[in-house]
Scaffold this active site. Structure first.
Site, mmCIF file in Angstrom:
data_model
loop_
_atom_site.group_PDB
_atom_site.id
_atom_site.type_symbol
_atom_site.label_atom_id
_atom_site.label_comp_id
_atom_site.label_asym_id
_atom_site.label_seq_id
_atom_site.Cartn_x
_atom_site.Cartn_y
_atom_site.Cartn_z
ATOM 1 N N GLY A 19 21.732 23.714 70.706
ATOM 2 C CA GLY A 19 21.064 24.984 70.542
ATOM 3 C C GLY A 19 21.170 25.948 71.701
ATOM 4 O O GLY A 19 20.588 27.036 71.663
ATOM 5 N N GLY A 21 23.950 27.408 72.684
ATOM 6 C CA GLY A 21 24.989 28.408 72.437
ATOM 7 C C GLY A 21 26.381 27.968 72.814
ATOM 8 O O GLY A 21 27.250 28.808 73.079
ATOM 9 N N LYS A 22 26.630 26.655 72.819
ATOM 10 C CA LYS A 22 27.966 26.164 73.171
ATOM 11 C C LYS A 22 29.037 26.745 72.254
ATOM 12 O O LYS A 22 30.097 27.180 72.714
ATOM 13 C CB LYS A 22 28.018 24.633 73.074
ATOM 14 C CG LYS A 22 27.125 23.902 74.023
ATOM 15 C CD LYS A 22 27.317 22.403 73.926
ATOM 16 C CE LYS A 22 27.053 21.845 72.549
ATOM 17 N NZ LYS A 22 25.637 21.964 72.140
ATOM 18 N N THR A 23 28.764 26.731 70.953
ATOM 19 C CA THR A 23 29.772 27.201 69.992
ATOM 20 C C THR A 23 30.076 28.671 70.200
ATOM 21 O O THR A 23 31.243 29.083 70.190
ATOM 22 C CB THR A 23 29.294 26.950 68.557
ATOM 23 O OG1 THR A 23 29.161 25.537 68.351
ATOM 24 C CG2 THR A 23 30.279 27.506 67.540
ATOM 25 N N SER A 24 29.053 29.486 70.399
ATOM 26 C CA SER A 24 29.268 30.921 70.614
ATOM 27 C C SER A 24 30.095 31.173 71.872
ATOM 28 O O SER A 24 31.031 31.971 71.865
ATOM 29 C CB SER A 24 27.919 31.649 70.729
ATOM 30 O OG SER A 24 27.172 31.519 69.551
ATOM 31 N N ASP A 46 31.891 18.155 67.214
ATOM 32 C CA ASP A 46 30.500 17.982 66.790
ATOM 33 C C ASP A 46 30.472 17.525 65.332
ATOM 34 O O ASP A 46 31.071 18.175 64.472
ATOM 35 C CB ASP A 46 29.766 19.312 66.929
ATOM 36 C CG ASP A 46 28.251 19.170 66.792
ATOM 37 O OD1 ASP A 46 27.811 18.225 66.122
ATOM 38 O OD2 ASP A 46 27.533 20.005 67.355
ATOM 39 N N THR A 527 23.253 30.631 61.668
ATOM 40 C CA THR A 527 23.843 29.303 61.803
ATOM 41 C C THR A 527 22.826 28.180 61.618
ATOM 42 O O THR A 527 23.084 27.236 60.865
ATOM 43 C CB THR A 527 24.562 29.178 63.152
ATOM 44 O OG1 THR A 527 25.633 30.127 63.188
ATOM 45 C CG2 THR A 527 25.129 27.783 63.342
#
Length: 616
Positions: A19, A21-24, A46, A527
């Protein structure tokens, strides 16, 4: 320019607590590198990947060109598809050669979560060592799973390599480990790539929160201990101080964040650091991702360009929200968490499983439910299966009727080994006992041990309330996979014995809404809502129907006055409407509090919608 993008090596890993913000950050990095003329492969390891959702395309377990961005391809490692391919590779050569009963036994041995992890690891090491990919891409970016899983994934190359070197990968480890020997050279090459600072850089992503910074510090130390020393730190989603004027909520958040940064653990403070401002829009789509790395003032100007991320789809009913809605109030009277707890308490006992994507506040919600039930005089056991669980920190105290525990994989594995050696090993000779000890050193032993601890918690729910703070979504599904495999095995044995009505498995208890209530926790953002909806679909396929949804940390419910927070509150309304109309049979909305919900009093305050509730 971000410090972590200077002299970028071939491999970039983004990791951190769920949560943050790794993906962003990973997706925005991929875009920045492609715009610099680099060819980039973006990979998610993931189990609950949402890279495809960010770009608005279907990716899946194959390298897919991102049509909207030149020179960018993406891949989402699908653990289940990888596990099936791994099973086919092992079982295929013996099908039709060995008796069908033996083949079925091998397939059952390969049906658990350990096989899934090994198979995903196989694909992971392929990406680090594939010469063809080396020619096709300048950079490979890994958007990793939440921290506990990432550490295990990064340790696996060395762990499996050592396992093979010690001669453990032989016939006594049939099943999930059967294919390891042939991959020895590949595993060693993966170890070398991970440990080379000229080829690999790890970016720790955190929020300006004490809990995520503390976890980032632990990750920093653990990864440095396995040779990943080239580390950078990104503090994501920091509320600009300019938003604190004339808004008590924004001022409290700013003070809290600055205090957390000032008290940052020493190991993190020494790392090269970047800071990314909180944005008023959802980070979905190219326009939003382009604006992620710009400063706050420029981001405000770019917010209008990110409108597609905030706008409702053409086929959705428009919300009646205008720019003058300064309070950004909820469009309906949302019940508090305490209202749901009223219904839970009526049963007197049972299992309450709190599930959701990493970073949505499962631990906080689980603790609030447990504390409120205990305040009412009901016996409660609060436990967690999250490898990075922080129950003790969240509770910050004790109270009557409440016991707290953690399913610790290492402790449970040692307990399981000792039990097996004391029972099955008692009558064995030295050679037989040595063989048993070797089998118990298999990494797959942990799966069995954790499942048994999970089953004990389920049994306890027949006498009291057991509130379980689960691991991030992908891990929870793997645990349920083990539960399902056990159920199928017991059902097969009982059916053969003609005892079809005389047994109850853990899976059957999870499927019974009178015994188990699943609470899906999400944030009112694109998301997390999609993730929760996907998890609900997965659970329903397993015969488990979620009992209620909880929207946590709602800005809209807090009625902010800061312009940035008002915009985020308005963005929440569409997601809340989607949840109420499409997904949830029951719903509670928990507002964002001025102070972090740590400690018994604040947890009760959270449960009761922000009003102060004193512990009796």
């Amino acid at each position: 320019m971000m410090k972590f993008l200077e002299h970028t090596p071939r491999f970039l890993f983004f990791t951190g607590k769920g949560g943050v913000g790794k993906t962003s950050v990973a997706c925005a990095t991929a875009i920045a590198l492609t715009e610099a003329g680099k060819r980039v492969l973006l990979v998610s390891t993931d189990p609950a990947s949402n890279v495809g959702q960010v770009f608005g395309i279907a990716i899946g377990n194959r390298i897919t060109q991102v049509a909207s961005t030149a020179r960018l391809s993406a891949l989402e490692i699908d653990p289940q598809a990888a596990a099936q391919a791994y099973r086919d590779r092992i079982v295929g050569p013996v099908r039709g050669v060995l008796p069908e009963a033996v083949v079925k036994g091998i397939e059952e041995q390969l049906s658990g979560a350990c096989t899934t992890e090994i198979a995903a690891f196989d694909e992971f090491t392929d990406l680090l060592t594939d010469a063809a990919l080396d020619a096709d891409y300048d950079h490979i970016i890994f958007d990793t799973a939440p921290t506990g899983h990432t550490i295990r994934m990064l340790q696996l190359p060395g762990a499996w390599s050592g396992f093979l070197d010690d001669g453990k990968g032989d016939a006594s480890c049939l099943g999930p480990l059967a294919g390891l020997e042939k991959q020895r050279a590949q595993y060693q090459a993966a170890v070398d790539a991970l440990a080379d600072p000229l080829r690999t850089r790890l970016v720790l992503v955190a929020r300006a929160q004490a809990s995520t910074l503390s976890e980032a510090a632990r990750t920093h130390e653990e990864l440095a201990g396995i040779g990943l020393t080239q580390q950078y730190l990104v503090i994501n989603g920091v509320l600009p101080s300019s938003e604190a004027q004339d808004d008590g909520l924004a001022a409290a958040i700013c003070a809290r964040e600055q205090g957390a940064l000032a008290a940052m653990p020493a190991g993190l403070a020494d790392l090269p650091r970047d800071q990314i401002a909180l944005k008023p829009f959802n980070l979905v789509g190219l326009d939003a991702l382009h604006a992620l790395f710009v400063d706050a003032a420029a981001a405000d100007a770019a917010a209008a360009d990110a409108a597609p991320a905030d706008a409702a789809p053409a086929d959705a009913a428009p919300l009646q929200v205008t720019a003058q809605d300064a309070d950004a109030a909820l469009p309906f009277a949302a019940p508090s968490l305490a209202t749901l707890i009223d219904a839970i308490a009526l049963d007197g006992h049972g299992l309450v499983m709190v599930m959701g994507k990493g970073g949505v506040g499962k631990t906080t919600i689980a603790a609030a439910v447990a504390v409120e039930l205990a305040r009412r005089g009901l016996p409660v056991h609060l436990t967690t299966s999250d490898p990075a669980g922080h129950l003790a920190d969240t509770l910050n105290g004790t109270m009557s009727n409440l016991t707290v525990s953690r399913i610790d994989p290492q402790l449970e594995t040692e307990r399981y080994r000792a039990h097996v050696l004391a029972t099955k090993g008692e009558q064995l000779d030295d050679a037989g006992r040595a063989l048993l000890e070797e089998d118990l050193r298999s990494p797959c032993t942990e799966e069995i041990a954790v499942f048994q601890a999970f089953s004990r918690a389920i049994r306890e729910a027949g006498q009291q309330f057991v509130v379980m703070d689960t691991a991030p979504t992908g891990h929870t599904l793997l645990l349920l996979d083990a539960t399902g495999a056990y159920h199928r095995d017991i059902a097969r044995q009982m059916d053969k014995a003609g005892m079809t009505r005389h047994y109850v498995t853990p899976m059957m208890q999870l499927q019974d809404p009178k015994q188990t209530k699943v609470l899906l926790v999400t944030l009112a953002e694109t998301t997390p809502v999609l993730e929760a909806a996907n998890l609900q679909a997965d659970l329903r396929r397993a015969g488990i129907t979620p009992w209620a949804w909880i929207i946590n940390s709602s800005v809209a419910a807090a009625r902010p006055h800061s312009p940035l927070l008002r915009q985020r509150a308005k963005n929440e309304l569409r997601e809340i409407e989607i949840v109420t109309k499409q997904h949830a049979s029951r719903l509670a909305v928990v507002r964002l509090l001025e102070q972090e919900p740590v400690g018994m009093e604040r947890l009760l305050q959270l449960a009761h919608g922000g009003t102060i509730t004193t512990i009796n």
